[in-house]
Scaffold this active site. Structure first.
Site, PDB file in Angstrom:
ATOM      1  N   LYS A 189       1.137  -1.091   0.107  1.00 54.06           N
ATOM      2  CA  LYS A 189      -0.092   0.137   0.255  1.00 54.06           C
ATOM      3  C   LYS A 189       1.583   1.246   0.239  1.00 54.06           C
ATOM      4  O   LYS A 189       1.656   1.084   0.536  1.00 54.06           O
ATOM      5  CB  LYS A 189      -0.716  -0.450   1.361  1.00 54.06           C
ATOM      6  CG  LYS A 189      -1.884   0.891   1.645  1.00 54.06           C
ATOM      7  CD  LYS A 189      -3.023   0.310   1.838  1.00 54.06           C
ATOM      8  CE  LYS A 189      -2.768   2.105   2.881  1.00 54.06           C
ATOM      9  NZ  LYS A 189      -4.548   1.349   4.227  1.00 54.06           N
ATOM     10  N   ASP A 235     -16.025   2.698  12.433  1.00 53.44           N
ATOM     11  CA  ASP A 235     -15.642   2.872  11.178  1.00 53.44           C
ATOM     12  C   ASP A 235     -15.754   1.093  10.376  1.00 53.44           C
ATOM     13  O   ASP A 235     -15.223   1.000   9.546  1.00 53.44           O
ATOM     14  CB  ASP A 235     -15.193   4.141  10.739  1.00 53.44           C
ATOM     15  CG  ASP A 235     -15.259   4.425   8.965  1.00 53.44           C
ATOM     16  OD1 ASP A 235     -16.660   4.062   8.878  1.00 53.44           O
ATOM     17  OD2 ASP A 235     -14.289   5.082   8.886  1.00 53.44           O
TER      18      ASP A 235
HETATM   19  P1  AMP Z   1      -7.172   0.481   1.812  1.00 54.60           P
HETATM   20  O1  AMP Z   1      -6.460   1.425   1.604  1.00 54.60           O
HETATM   21  O2  AMP Z   1      -6.362  -0.113   2.971  1.00 54.60           O
HETATM   22  O3  AMP Z   1      -8.580   0.892   2.371  1.00 54.60           O
HETATM   23  O4  AMP Z   1      -7.628  -0.804   1.585  1.00 54.60           O
HETATM   24  C1  AMP Z   1      -8.577  -0.100   0.014  1.00 54.60           C
HETATM   25  C2  AMP Z   1      -8.826  -1.605  -1.011  1.00 54.60           C
HETATM   26  O5  AMP Z   1      -7.831  -2.568  -1.108  1.00 54.60           O
HETATM   27  C3  AMP Z   1      -9.416  -2.286   0.491  1.00 54.60           C
HETATM   28  O6  AMP Z   1     -10.836  -2.059   0.185  1.00 54.60           O
HETATM   29  C4  AMP Z   1      -8.906  -3.837  -0.066  1.00 54.60           C
HETATM   30  O7  AMP Z   1     -10.048  -4.995  -1.442  1.00 54.60           O
HETATM   31  C5  AMP Z   1      -8.002  -4.394  -0.783  1.00 54.60           C
HETATM   32  N1  AMP Z   1      -6.562  -4.507   0.026  1.00 54.60           N
HETATM   33  C6  AMP Z   1      -6.283  -3.697   0.835  1.00 54.60           C
HETATM   34  N2  AMP Z   1      -4.975  -4.557   1.792  1.00 54.60           N
HETATM   35  C7  AMP Z   1      -5.118  -5.025   1.120  1.00 54.60           C
HETATM   36  C8  AMP Z   1      -4.566  -6.894   1.944  1.00 54.60           C
HETATM   37  N3  AMP Z   1      -3.808  -6.815   2.670  1.00 54.60           N
HETATM   38  N4  AMP Z   1      -5.126  -8.093   1.101  1.00 54.60           N
HETATM   39  C9  AMP Z   1      -6.153  -8.040  -0.142  1.00 54.60           C
HETATM   40  N5  AMP Z   1      -7.271  -6.797  -0.653  1.00 54.60           N
HETATM   41  C10 AMP Z   1      -6.173  -5.600   0.461  1.00 54.60           C
END
Ligand code: AMP
Length: 351
Positions: free
Chosen positions: A55, A151
């Site tokens: 991320k 949330d």
């Molecule tokens: P976030 O930015 O953490 O809200 O993540 C956005 C989206 O990315 C989430 O809704 C998931 O669909 C996907 N995602 C984030 N982290 C993961 C992970 N560790 N494994 C799989 N999908 C992820």
């Protein structure tokens, strides 16, 4: 700062409209999601030989909301170790100094899908109750460290095809400025408890409301309280009319499967507007629909120790946030150089 950091350790690749500059060990980046903080990619970690999620937090110190969230997430991800909370495998920045500092990359274990992608599947009660049990274990673990999420929503909960579940984030900080974001990202409020939307006092079972909304959605196949993505009076108007609560529950009548009465009973105890009458997390874990899965090692794990006692209250100028976040990244990089950070997948991940 790590002296040994050099450009040859990194490479850049274009993902959607963002450039990911990552350590060369992470290959084959593919976008899998995006949230308020930026884009998430799946990648192959050539060192561990496993797939991971990477991320990118772009300029996380750019404003108060982003900075507080990024710092809090970084600290909590480092402290929390529970099978129903996503675990952090690595943290890095490609920039070489505080002056140049721009972006943070978080490397996490990779899951298969978020719960939004599961909503349209027909789930049997074994899977449904197991998913709910794991949500409750993760929530209880956060509560044990004084973190009340407030949330929870399907996009922040991820699952694997073997039905294991993990919570992705830590929700709202106690002093969060939650309604204002300098991005076009729309904040989803369908799952927030009435007391959160109204800015009233809250206790741990505020998170039970969200679990109830998610459970209702898993059963119904669509959002159950659409009307609650508003603020203030509109919420109470939509919730106070008994028709609205009943309409959200009516679909359960047609839900004719074995032990559905237990599921119905649990849902009706979670979606209670008055927090004093709403079921608690412990009671939900002991509810007949859920308790079949109860394992004290999961439901009563020792609380995580949070090393920053001021975590929730921090207010800083942008430059101070930048330094605090940079220090957290450097601390991880130092610890991993010294072998303090595990560089093998944990036993928990291998299960
Ligand atoms: P976030 O930015 O953490 O809200 O993540 C956005 C989206 O990315 C989430 O809704 C998931 O669909 C996907 N995602 C984030 N982290 C993961 C992970 N560790 N494994 C799989 N999908 C992820």
């Amino acid at each position: 700062m790590s002296d040994s950091k050099c450009d040859s350790q990194f490479y850049s690749v274009q993902v959607a409209d963002s450039t990911f500059t990552v350590l060369k060990r992470y290959q084959q980046l593919k976008p899998i999601g995006s949230g308020a903080q930026g884009i998430v990619c799946a990648a192959f970690d050539t060192v561990l030989g496993i797939n991971v999620a990477v991320k990118k937090l772009s300029r996380p110190f750019q404003n108060q909301t982003h900075a507080k969230r990024a710092y809090r997430e970084l600290v909590l991800l480092k402290c929390v170790n529970h099978k129903n909370i996503i675990s952090l495998l690595n943290v890095f920045t490609p920039q070489k100094s505080l002056e140049e500092f721009q972006d943070v990359y978080l490397v996490m274990e990779l899951m298969d899908a978020n719960l939004c992608q599961v909503i349209h599947m027909e789930l049997d009660h074994e899977r449904m109750s197991y998913l709910l049990y794991q949500m409750l274990c993760g929530i209880k673990h956060l509560h044990s460290a004084g973190i009340i999420h407030r949330d929870l929503k399907p996009s922040n909960i991820v699952v694997k095809s073997d039905c294991t579940l993990k919570i992705l984030d830590f929700g709202l900080a106690r002093t969060a400025c939650t309604n204002f974001m300098m991005t076009p990202y729309v904040v989803t409020r369908y799952y927030r408890a009435p007391e959160v939307i109204l800015g009233m006092g809250y206790k741990e079972n505020v998170d039970i409301w969200s679990v109830g909304c998610i459970m209702g959605e898993l059963v119904k196949g669509c959002v159950i309280f659409q009307g609650t993505d508003h603020t203030g009076d509109e919420v109470m108007e939509s919730l106070e009319t008994p028709e609205n609560v009943f309409s959200a529950l009516l679909f359960m009548v047609s839900w004719e499967k074995s032990c559905s009465s237990q599921a119905r009973d649990l849902l009706s105890k979670m979606l209670v507007v008055d927090p004093d009458k709403r079921i608690s997390v412990d009671e939900a874990l002991r509810h007949p629909y859920i308790t079949v899965w109860y394992d004290p090692a999961e439901a009563e794990a020792p609380p995580p120790q949070i090393y920053d006692a001021q975590l929730e209250e921090r207010e800083h100028a942008i430059e101070e946030w930048k330094e605090l976040i940079y220090k957290e990244v450097m601390d991880w990089e130092e610890r991993s150089k010294n072998g303090v950070v595990k560089d093998q997948p944990s036993a928990q991940m291998q299960q």
